[in-house]
Design a protein around this motif. Structure first.
Motif, PDB file in Angstrom:
ATOM      1  N   GLU A  37       0.830  -1.209   0.000  1.00 53.82           N
ATOM      2  CA  GLU A  37       0.000   0.000   0.000  1.00 53.82           C
ATOM      3  C   GLU A  37       0.857   1.249   0.000  1.00 53.82           C
ATOM      4  O   GLU A  37       0.584   2.215  -0.709  1.00 53.82           O
ATOM      5  CB  GLU A  37      -0.913   0.002   1.236  1.00 53.82           C
ATOM      6  CG  GLU A  37      -1.961  -1.097   1.254  1.00 53.82           C
ATOM      7  CD  GLU A  37      -2.920  -1.024   0.089  1.00 53.82           C
ATOM      8  OE1 GLU A  37      -3.245   0.103  -0.361  1.00 53.82           O
ATOM      9  OE2 GLU A  37      -3.325  -2.097  -0.406  1.00 53.82           O
ATOM     10  N   LEU A  38       1.944   1.194   0.785  1.00 52.14           N
ATOM     11  CA  LEU A  38       2.858   2.345   0.835  1.00 52.14           C
ATOM     12  C   LEU A  38       3.421   2.641  -0.544  1.00 52.14           C
ATOM     13  O   LEU A  38       3.459   3.784  -0.989  1.00 52.14           O
ATOM     14  CB  LEU A  38       3.991   2.082   1.815  1.00 52.14           C
ATOM     15  CG  LEU A  38       3.695   2.318   3.303  1.00 52.14           C
ATOM     16  CD1 LEU A  38       4.926   1.985   4.140  1.00 52.14           C
ATOM     17  CD2 LEU A  38       3.271   3.758   3.519  1.00 52.14           C
ATOM     18  N   LEU A  71      -7.729   0.287  -7.496  1.00 51.38           N
ATOM     19  CA  LEU A  71      -6.895  -0.899  -7.715  1.00 51.38           C
ATOM     20  C   LEU A  71      -6.365  -1.426  -6.398  1.00 51.38           C
ATOM     21  O   LEU A  71      -6.387  -2.644  -6.137  1.00 51.38           O
ATOM     22  CB  LEU A  71      -5.727  -0.503  -8.619  1.00 51.38           C
ATOM     23  CG  LEU A  71      -5.029  -1.623  -9.350  1.00 51.38           C
ATOM     24  CD1 LEU A  71      -5.878  -2.048 -10.525  1.00 51.38           C
ATOM     25  CD2 LEU A  71      -3.641  -1.187  -9.795  1.00 51.38           C
ATOM     26  N   ALA A  72      -5.938  -0.471  -5.517  1.00 51.39           N
ATOM     27  CA  ALA A  72      -5.372  -0.865  -4.222  1.00 51.39           C
ATOM     28  C   ALA A  72      -6.424  -1.562  -3.375  1.00 51.39           C
ATOM     29  O   ALA A  72      -6.123  -2.586  -2.729  1.00 51.39           O
ATOM     30  CB  ALA A  72      -4.843   0.359  -3.496  1.00 51.39           C
ATOM     31  N   ALA A  73      -7.674  -1.040  -3.444  1.00 57.37           N
ATOM     32  CA  ALA A  73      -8.748  -1.671  -2.664  1.00 57.37           C
ATOM     33  C   ALA A  73      -8.959  -3.105  -3.145  1.00 57.37           C
ATOM     34  O   ALA A  73      -9.011  -4.063  -2.353  1.00 57.37           O
ATOM     35  CB  ALA A  73     -10.030  -0.848  -2.804  1.00 57.37           C
ATOM     36  N   ALA A  74      -9.008  -3.277  -4.486  1.00 55.05           N
ATOM     37  CA  ALA A  74      -9.225  -4.614  -5.050  1.00 55.05           C
ATOM     38  C   ALA A  74      -8.075  -5.531  -4.680  1.00 55.05           C
ATOM     39  O   ALA A  74      -8.277  -6.691  -4.278  1.00 55.05           O
ATOM     40  CB  ALA A  74      -9.334  -4.508  -6.575  1.00 55.05           C
ATOM     41  N   GLU A  75      -6.888  -5.006  -4.775  1.00 49.07           N
ATOM     42  CA  GLU A  75      -5.695  -5.807  -4.484  1.00 49.07           C
ATOM     43  C   GLU A  75      -5.683  -6.224  -3.028  1.00 49.07           C
ATOM     44  O   GLU A  75      -5.346  -7.367  -2.715  1.00 49.07           O
ATOM     45  CB  GLU A  75      -4.473  -4.948  -4.847  1.00 49.07           C
ATOM     46  CG  GLU A  75      -3.138  -5.596  -4.594  1.00 49.07           C
ATOM     47  CD  GLU A  75      -2.424  -4.914  -3.445  1.00 49.07           C
ATOM     48  OE1 GLU A  75      -2.481  -3.686  -3.385  1.00 49.07           O
ATOM     49  OE2 GLU A  75      -1.830  -5.630  -2.627  1.00 49.07           O
ATOM     50  N   SER A  81      -7.649 -12.252   1.081  1.00 49.26           N
ATOM     51  CA  SER A  81      -8.279 -13.570   0.960  1.00 49.26           C
ATOM     52  C   SER A  81      -7.214 -14.654   0.786  1.00 49.26           C
ATOM     53  O   SER A  81      -7.318 -15.751   1.352  1.00 49.26           O
ATOM     54  CB  SER A  81      -9.278 -13.593  -0.197  1.00 49.26           C
ATOM     55  OG  SER A  81      -8.643 -13.214  -1.384  1.00 49.26           O
ATOM     56  N   ILE A  82      -6.155 -14.357   0.007  1.00 46.19           N
ATOM     57  CA  ILE A  82      -5.075 -15.334  -0.129  1.00 46.19           C
ATOM     58  C   ILE A  82      -4.429 -15.609   1.223  1.00 46.19           C
ATOM     59  O   ILE A  82      -4.178 -16.756   1.598  1.00 46.19           O
ATOM     60  CB  ILE A  82      -4.014 -14.822  -1.122  1.00 46.19           C
ATOM     61  CG1 ILE A  82      -4.576 -14.811  -2.545  1.00 46.19           C
ATOM     62  CG2 ILE A  82      -2.764 -15.709  -1.094  1.00 46.19           C
ATOM     63  CD1 ILE A  82      -3.669 -14.189  -3.566  1.00 46.19           C
TER      64      ILE A  82
END
Lengths: 103, 616
Positions: A37-38, A71-75, A81-82
């Motif tokens: 995220e950073l 994109l960051a939220a989706a990632e 989940s992984i």
């Protein structure tokens, strides 16, 4: 100082460096996620800074940053989940224990 | 029409070989018939070719096609050359082959299954020999030269269950191979320096001029090593006596009349090239003399009838080489022709004796009553007197021609006379033992063979006996030197009366010594070996030399190669490659730590490096 491009680039560069370091050195998967995220935020700051000082079109950089946030939220969702699945399998989120691909 | 005839001449034995090889099992019995009829067809075609071209002596007939075009200056041809030299050889080869094959029907009658294999190999040999003779260039000759060697190997080892036969076949093959190496080098050298291997080109004055003298000597000597191997010249003669392990008709065909004469033929074929180097001619003369002497002396102590004839063949081949070396190739070729007839006759007759008495030993034959075989002994006498050079048999004329050619070289002339003496001695020794020392045969022991087989055995003997007489006369004044003129139009062939007297005197001297030893003193085996005889029994130590020195050398070298192969090639190279690959792999697996962050580290480092160099 606060109005120069260099200050923004220094900030984003520092942020990215901290992210990469955490990414490589943290053993906790959550920590690694935070580091990613950073790095993403450092990229966003970069975009905004160049948008402000260089680009004639003020809207484009903000659009891309919005895209990065999405994109960051989706990632984060996917990564979490992984990590959850990994935790179920190994009862640990220490990345050093997930070394089954060792040759 | 000419082409058709040539193809019939050179191709029909091949057809016979293929047909026999492909015959279904039920029909294998007709193999001899096929083989004999096709070789006869070959003979008829060469006769027809000669009759259609009586002027062949002046204008040779040549056809050729390009086989490989390497570049503009270098091409390899296949082709056939028909001139007086190889027409003569074609007659000899096809006629002797024909008689030998007819004889083989009787000789190999008990062979059963093996018979078709035997006749297939004989046809293969005839094919190779006829092509060797008919080739128009050196490379093609070399190919068929090897092929006759193969056929000879197959036929010597025909009784492959006998260890001595396989041993002999291997020896023959390896020893002739040793000589062929030189021949091969000569072919390569001539290809490099001339680019044209046709005999007519090789022997043209331009070609001889374009080569340096040293090169001609080198090339001819290399060819001569091939000749030494094939024509059993000293010191490569050691394979020929062992080759007698093969069936006797094979010895008659291959190891007396045709294949061993191929070397003489090859020398005669390239005679202009050989004559251009006096060193080569001297070498041929010296080796011919050595061969003639060694062969003749060794023949005097043998008890095996085939060994006597084998050594005698070696000695006669040496005589031919002497004639060639002395500059008279017509004498050499004439002797080759007469020798082909009377020696194959002798071999076939000895085959008849062996077939009847089941032994090769002349003393045993005498014990079992060889005197009863009147016809066989008669033809042996014809062949033997011819070999000994007794007037008026074939050998008398051709041998005297050789003596005539040697007249200006006193040393070699004396050597040739000495050889004639030994020749006559061993011939009469053989005849005396077989006839006068023979026990009276037991009358009841007559076993009758079918009339066809008797005919097959007797017909070639009689024909060859008559043939050898006729061939001899064809070289004499009585027939206006027909054969000699055929070989070489310039040949004179005049024999001086003193020379004839000397030759006959020497032969009679040999007869007298043989008479004294075997009829007066009644020498009986076993004979204790003393002095020179011991050297003879050791075959001049040549076999030992080859076995001990060359054999050991080859074995030592092979041992080294074995070590090299095991340790270096297999150990260091093959296994070493595998080992180092494994080690490298083990090293590289260390990189695969399985830790995601290590991989990412690598990715980052490399990516930063790439970006740094791209941006800079």
């Amino acid at each position: 100082m606060s109005e120069s491009l260099i200050a923004y680039l220094l900030l984003s560069g520092t942020l990215a460096a901290i992210g990469v370091y955490g990414f490589l050195e943290r053993r906790n998967l959550i920590g690694i996620l935070i580091s990613i995220e950073l790095i993403l935020n450092a990229a966003s700051i970069n975009f905004l800074a160049f948008n402000k000082f260089v680009s004639p079109d003020k809207g484009l950089g903000q659009a891309i940053v919005l895209l990065i946030i999405g994109l960051a939220a989706a990632e984060a969702t996917l990564a979490l989940s992984i990590i959850l699945v990994l935790y179920r399998g190994m009862t640990s989120i220490n990345i050093e224990e997930a070394n089954h691909l060792k040759g | 029409m000419e082409l058709f005839l040539i193809f019939t001449i050179v191709g029909s034995p091949l057809i016979a070989f293929l047909m026999i090889a492909l015959l279904p099992h039920r029909l294998k019995r007709i193999a001899p018939l096929l083989s004999i009829s096709f070789i006869f067809l070959s003979f008829l075609s060469s006769l027809l070719f000669f009759l259609k071209h009586p002027q062949i002596q002046e204008t040779p007939f040549e056809v050729q096609w390009t086989w490989l075009q390497a570049n503009r200056n270098l091409s390899f041809n296949v082709g056939f050359l028909m001139d007086r030299l190889n027409l003569l050889m074609l007659f000899v080869v096809s006629l002797v082959s024909f008689f030998v094959q007819v004889f083989s029907v009787a000789y190999m009658a008990d062979e059963g299954r093996g018979q078709s294999r035997y006749f297939a190999f004989l046809s293969l040999f005839s094919f190779a020999m006829i092509n060797l003779v008919a080739s128009n260039n050196l490379l093609q000759t070399f190919i068929f030269w090897e092929l006759v060697g193969l056929a000879s190997y197959l036929l010597i080892g025909f009784w492959y269950q006998k260890p001595s036969a396989t041993e002999a076949s291997r020896k023959a093959f390896v020893v002739t191979r040793l000589g062929d190496l030189g021949f091969y080098l000569a072919v390569a050298l001539l290809t490099l320096h001339l680019g044209n291997l046709n005999f007519s080109a090789l022997n043209s004055p331009e070609a001889i001029q374009s080569l340096s003298g040293g090169m001609i000597t080198l090339v001819t000597l290399l060819i001569f090593t091939g000749v030494m191997g094939k024509s059993a010249q000293f010191p490569l003669h050691i394979w020929l006596p062992d080759a007698m392990e093969g069936p006797t008709p094979v010895s008659a065909l291959i190891h007396s009349a045709t294949m061993v004469a191929a070397g003489v033929f090859l020398t005669a074929r390239n005679y202009a090239l050989f004559s251009a180097s006096s060193i080569s001619m001297e070498t041929i003369l010296i080796f011919g003399t050595l061969t003639a002497f060694v062969g003749a002396t060794l023949a005097t102590i043998q008890n095996d009838i085939k060994k006597i004839l084998a050594y005698s063949t070696i000695s006669q081949l040496g005589m031919m080489m002497m004639a060639l070396g002395a500059g008279s190739f017509e004498a050499g070729m004439f002797h080759l022709t007469t020798h082909a007839f009377f020696k194959s006759l002798l071999f076939l007759a000895s085959g008849a004796l062996i077939h009847h008495f089941h032994t090769n030993d002349i003393w045993e034959m005498a014990q079992k009553g060889s005197r009863s075989q009147v016809l066989t002994l008669l033809v042996i006498a014809v062949g033997g007197l011819s070999l000994a050079g007794i007037f008026p048999f074939a050998g008398f004329w051709s041998k005297d021609l050789i003596l005539e050619a040697l007249e200006h070289k006193p040393v070699f002339h004396a050597a040739a006379l000495l050889v004639s003496f030994f020749t006559s001695y061993y011939v009469f020794r053989l005849l005396f033992i077989l006839y006068f020392r023979s026990e009276t045969p037991h009358a009841h022991e007559e076993h009758h063979e079918s009339s066809l087989l008797t005919f097959c055995m007797n017909f070639p003997l009689i024909s060859l006996a008559v043939g050898s007489l006729i061939v001899g006369f064809m070289g004499t004044d009585l027939m206006h030197h027909k054969l000699l003129k055929f070989i070489s139009p310039e040949a004179e062939g005049k024999l001086s009366i003193e020379l004839m007297m000397t030759g006959t005197g020497i032969a009679v001297l040999g007869l007298a010594v043989a008479y004294w030893n075997y009829l007066k003193r009644k020498i009986q085996p076993p004979i204790t070996a003393t002095g020179f005889r011991r050297v003879l029994e050791k075959k001049y130590f040549m076999d030992d030399l080859f076995e001990k020195v060359f054999g050991r050398m080859v074995l030592a070298f092979s041992a080294f190669l074995n070590w090299f192969d095991k340790q270096m090639v297999n150990g260091k190279m093959v296994n070493g490659t595998a080992w180092s690959t494994l080690r490298l792999g083990a090293l590289l697996t260390k990189v695969q730590s399985g830790e995601l962050q290590d991989y990412l580290m690598i990715v980052f480092v490399i990516a930063s490096a790439v970006i740094y160099f791209l941006v800079k």
